[in-house]
Each structure stands twice: as structure tokens, then as C-alpha cells.
Design an enzyme around this catalytic site. Structure first.
Site, PDB file in Angstrom:
ATOM      1  N   GLU A 233      -0.062  -0.983   5.847  1.00 48.30           N
ATOM      2  CA  GLU A 233       1.078  -0.459   6.569  1.00 48.30           C
ATOM      3  C   GLU A 233       0.878   1.091   6.905  1.00 48.30           C
ATOM      4  O   GLU A 233       1.267   1.551   8.016  1.00 48.30           O
ATOM      5  CB  GLU A 233       2.420  -0.921   6.114  1.00 48.30           C
ATOM      6  CG  GLU A 233       3.558  -0.582   6.865  1.00 48.30           C
ATOM      7  CD  GLU A 233       4.361   0.924   6.992  1.00 48.30           C
ATOM      8  OE1 GLU A 233       4.978   1.007   8.077  1.00 48.30           O
ATOM      9  OE2 GLU A 233       3.884   1.718   6.159  1.00 48.30           O
TER      10      GLU A 233
ATOM     11  N   ASP B 213       0.738  -1.078   0.015  1.00 47.08           N
ATOM     12  CA  ASP B 213       0.224   0.107  -0.113  1.00 47.08           C
ATOM     13  C   ASP B 213       0.748   1.250  -0.117  1.00 47.08           C
ATOM     14  O   ASP B 213       2.036   1.147   0.370  1.00 47.08           O
ATOM     15  CB  ASP B 213      -0.766  -0.109   1.140  1.00 47.08           C
ATOM     16  CG  ASP B 213      -0.276   0.036   2.453  1.00 47.08           C
ATOM     17  OD1 ASP B 213       0.656  -0.730   2.730  1.00 47.08           O
ATOM     18  OD2 ASP B 213      -0.527   0.769   3.555  1.00 47.08           O
TER      19      ASP B 213
HETATM   20 ZN   LIG Z   1       6.698   2.123   4.284  1.00 46.87          ZN
END
Ligand SMILES: [Zn+2]
Length: 464
Positions: A150, A87
Site C-alpha cells: 500500500e 507493509d
Molecule cells: Zn496506510
């Protein structure tokens, strides 16, 4: 020269093309869809990555769209984890090279995710594939884990940990070289208090976007007898302090500008609340509001080391505490509660302390306020003597010709998700990472070098 170096050189063009392709998938968190808990684009990036890995001979698994992994089974089930994420943060404005086109120009690949963290993921994939092609015998099972959340809530790792279980040991190429083995604890708290209106003025204050960002704008709106205040303002050097004010509908609105920064390094920014609160204090507004402004001045202004709150200025051998006043709302003019003040702090505390200590000091200082504990992350530390760090140090020396020093940071990486884990790469020592900025990019040379470094690291840790 290691055998894997030669193999990776032979894949250089392929690696560049793969990175360009995955950059073209704008994998920013979106509304969930069936099988895609973080949205379709993140899911596309995960599918793309897993199919690339299968083409290269890996065993792969998609963990319900939350994460995925690719591995070559070793003699032992014990794993060496390499933790990356697919992501990305939103592109933002001001790009010269469009963020999702994978432009490759003069040896540089541009785009959101180039260094954070798609480039490192591609390097890790080709590193492990090269080791396999070199005929490596894996003692531990090397597994690359691809997280999909994340940048937001870390739901990916929570899900992965509960469904599959984390490897005991590993590294995450999602920060800086050489080796980050210490990450401070993170503690967020909101503090609230009912306030009685002053006799002369009613004040509203607003600023900040998130607890973990140093606010670059803050405002105050003051109603009442503003004439004497305006007189004082005329004597005050507003522009020097990045302040401006306007008089509207008989009220006074003051705007303070600052410089944004990440809350893990608040001294690198300039908190807009500091100049605003300092000015408000000088205006001597009186009443309970004036008293609170004075108190906030003592607690926060230019005291990002915690020195404004007794007992909070603490440090250990790995670093010092930092505190960021991220949000502050008072009064109802900007949409807050009337007769209430609320503020949110982000504290990064040294590894040898616990969050209860931090909370106690804050609660004592803000006696009479209600304290609502927010996000808490325990500190993370892997001892320098550990086999993991010793191996990474050898590899670092081999490829960079320098000692691989251990670093401590205030931010959080996937290394925290591991019992024994460090961040390893990829920003070269002494350079500032372009992550999260416009024009994020990586040179092809770095992309290839990182793959060689990771291959050597995996060889040291999973084969020997
Ligand atoms: Zn990162």
C-alpha cells in the site's frame, strides 16, 4: 451493548500481544525473493497474520505473496471487503520508543505500523472473529483483505484485482473517522523545456525529492558576474525568507529551506521553491532563464489552489483543487541536463472534473514545453445515500455519540480500489494521525474500541 463488545473485551490482552508481535516484523518494502514479491519481511508479516486468522477459525488464502485474505463464508458469495495493509513506511529517525520492538507502556503500544495499518488489521481480525463466536449468520461473505504494497506502488491491489477480483463493497480502516467517501483525483505531470543560456549568467536549480511531497529544500547555483547580485542580496532580508547564500569559486549558491508536507495538503507546508524563485526573480537575471523564473513565479508562488494557472482554480461541493511543485531541475551543476529545465507537479483535482481538463489547462499555460503525463488516479466517490454509508453512520453514532459526517480528502486510500468503498477510521475526529511519524502509537483502548466498532459495522452490513 452488543454481544461482540463482551467477546472483544475478553480478547483485549490477546489483541495487544498480537499487535506487539506483528510490529516486531519490520515489514518495509525490500528486494523481491521467491514467493515474496515485496521482500521477506513483508512476507513474514503476511504469514504471521494468516496463521493468526487460521488459529481463530478463518478460511485464509495467500495470494502469491502480493496479498492475502481471511473470511467466514456467508450464504451469498457477495462479499463485504475490509481492506487493510501489512507493509509499513521506513521508521526514520528520532524515536524514543524503538520502532520495531512493540513497546507497551502506560496503556500505549508504540511502533511503526501501530495505526498504519497493523493496529486496524488486528482490530478487524478480532472484530470478525468475535462476530463468528457470537453465532452470527452471515448473509454476505465478510472478507478481510491484507495488502502488502500500500505504501509504495499498490501492486498488491492490482494483482489481487486481476487474480481474485475485488469485492463490490467495503471499507478500509486506514485513515480518519468518521467516513471518507470522497477522494480527489490525482494527476502528475513532468514539464520540460530546452533553454538557451543567458548572456550574463548560467543558472542551475535543484530541489525536491518526490512529486507528492512539498520540498523542504531548494538550491540555485549562479555563475557569471555575481558582484551586482551579491549587492542585491545584501539588501534582501534572507533570514526572514529562510534563505542563505555562499560565494564559492566565483559563483553564488543560494539555499532555501521550507517545511515538508504531503502534496494532498500543500498549504500545510512551505514550499522551498517559493522563496527561492521569488528571490531569483528579484535578482533580475535576464535572458530566457529570467523569463522562465518570472513565469514560474506567476504559476506557483503561494498559489497551491491553482490560481496561478488560468482555468486551474476549480472546486466543487466536495473540495478544491490543489497543486504542488514537487521537483524542479535546471542546468547541469546539480546533475541535471545542461540547457534544460524540468519540473514535476502533483495535482489533486475535484471529483466532478477529469484529468484531461487539468492537463489541458497546464499544457496551455506551458505552451512550447513538452508535457509528460505521470501517475493518474481517477477521483473516487460513494454517494452518501448508499446502504454502506448509512450503516456506518448508524454504527458511528452508536459508539461515538455523534453524527458520522462524510469527508473528502486529497489522499488516496484502498477505498479507491472498490466500486463502492469508503475509508472508515481510525484516527478520532479532530486528532492528527501519528501515521508515518516517529513515535507512531495507538492506545490499547482505541485498539479495542475499533474492534467493537468494526464488529458492529460488519454485523450491520454482512448479517442484516
Ligand atoms: Zn496506510
Amino acid at each position: 451493548m452488543r454481544e461482540t463488545d463482551r467477546i472483544i473485551d475478553g480478547c483485549a490482552q490477546e489483541m495487544i500481544e498480537c499487535l506487539r508481535e506483528i510490529i516486531r516484523i519490520p515489514s518495509v518494502k525490500e528486494q523481491p525473493a521467491p514467493g515474496a514479491p515485496f521482500g521477506r519481511n513483508i512476507n513474514k508479516a503476511l504469514e504471521y497474520t494468516l496463521s493468526l486468522c487460521r488459529r481463530l477459525g478463518f478460511e485464509t488464502a495467500n495470494v502469491d505473496g502480493y496479498a492475502g485474505y481471511a473470511q467466514f463464508p456467508g450464504q451469498k458469495e457477495e462479499q463485504l471487503g475490509i481492506l487493510c495493509h501489512l507493509d509499513v513506511v521506513p521508521a526514520g529517525e528520532g524515536w524514543l520508543h524503538p520502532p520495531y520492538e512493540g513497546v507497551y507502556e502506560n496503556g500505549v503500544i508504540y511502533g511503526r505500523g501501530a495505526v498504519d495499518d497493523k493496529g486496524p488489521a488486528i482490530s478487524a481480525i478480532y472484530a470478525l472473529a468475535a462476530l463468528k463466536r457470537a453465532g452470527a449468520a452471515f448473509r454476505r461473505t465478510p472478507r478481510i483483505i491484507f495488502g502488502c504494497d500500500e505504501e509504495s506502488g499498490w501492486e498488491c491491489m492490482d494483482y489481487y484485482a486481476s487474480k481474485i477480483g475485488m469485492p463490490e463493497m467495503g471499507f478500509s480502516p486506514d485513515a480518519d473517522y468518521p467516513i471518507i467517501n470522497t477522494e480527489k483525483g490525482i494527476y502528475h505531470a513532468q514539464l520540460k523545456k530546452k533553454i538557451s543560456r543567458g548572456e550574463n549568467y548560467s543558472i542551475s536549480i535543484h530541489g525536491g525529492t518526490r512529486a507528492n511531497v512539498v520540498p523542504d529544500c531548494a538550491q540555485a547555483y549562479i555563475k557569471g558576474n555575481t558582484a551586482p547580485l551579491i549587492e542585491k542580496l545584501n539588501d534582501y532580508d534572507c533570514s526572514e525568507n529562510n534563505l542563505s547564500y555562499i560565494v564559492k569559486e566565483g559563483a553564488l549558491e543560494i539555499t532555501a529551506k521550507g517545511i515538508s508536507a504531503h502534496a494532498s495538503q500543500p498549504a500545510q507546508g512551505q514550499n522551498a521553491f517559493f522563496s527561492l524563485l521569488e528571490l531569483l526573480d528579484k535578482l533580475s537575471l535576464g535572458g530566457e532563464e529570467g523569463h522562465i523564473i518570472q513565469m514560474l513565479n506567476c504559476a506557483f508562488i503561494n498559489k497551491t489552489d491553482g490560481s496561478g494557472i488560468p482555468g486551474l482554480k476549480i472546486e466543487d461541493e466536495f473540495g478544491a483543487l490543489t497543486i504542488n511543485l514537487g521537483l524542479l531541475d535546471a542546468g547541469d551543476y546539480y546533475g541535471g541536463q545542461p540547457d534544460e529545465i524540468s519540473l514535476t507537479v502533483d495535482v489533486r483535482f475535484p471529483v466532478s472534473y477529469n484529468y484531461q481538463y487539468v492537463e489541458n489547462q497546464i499544457a496551455k499555460f506551458f505552451h512550447g514545453w513538452s508535457l509528460i503525463r505521470g501517475h493518474v488516479q481517477l477521483p473516487h466517490h460513494t454517494p452518501e445515500e448508499h446502504e454502506l454509508i448509512q450503516a456506518l453512520k448508524r454504527v458511528y453514532k452508536e459508539y461515538f455519540g455523534r453524527e458520522g459526517k462524510c469527508l473528502a480528502i486529497g489522499g488516496g486510500t484502498y477505498a479507491r480500489a472498490l466500486k463502492t468503498g469508503v475509508a472508515f477510521g481510525i484516527t478520532p475526529e479532530g486528532e492528527i494521525s501519528p501515521a508515518h511519524n516517529k513515535e507512531e502509537s495507538i492506545t490499547a483502548e482505541q485498539l479495542i474500541l475499533n474492534a467493537k466498532v468494526f464488529a458492529a459495522a460488519i454485523e450491520e452490513l454482512a448479517c442484516k
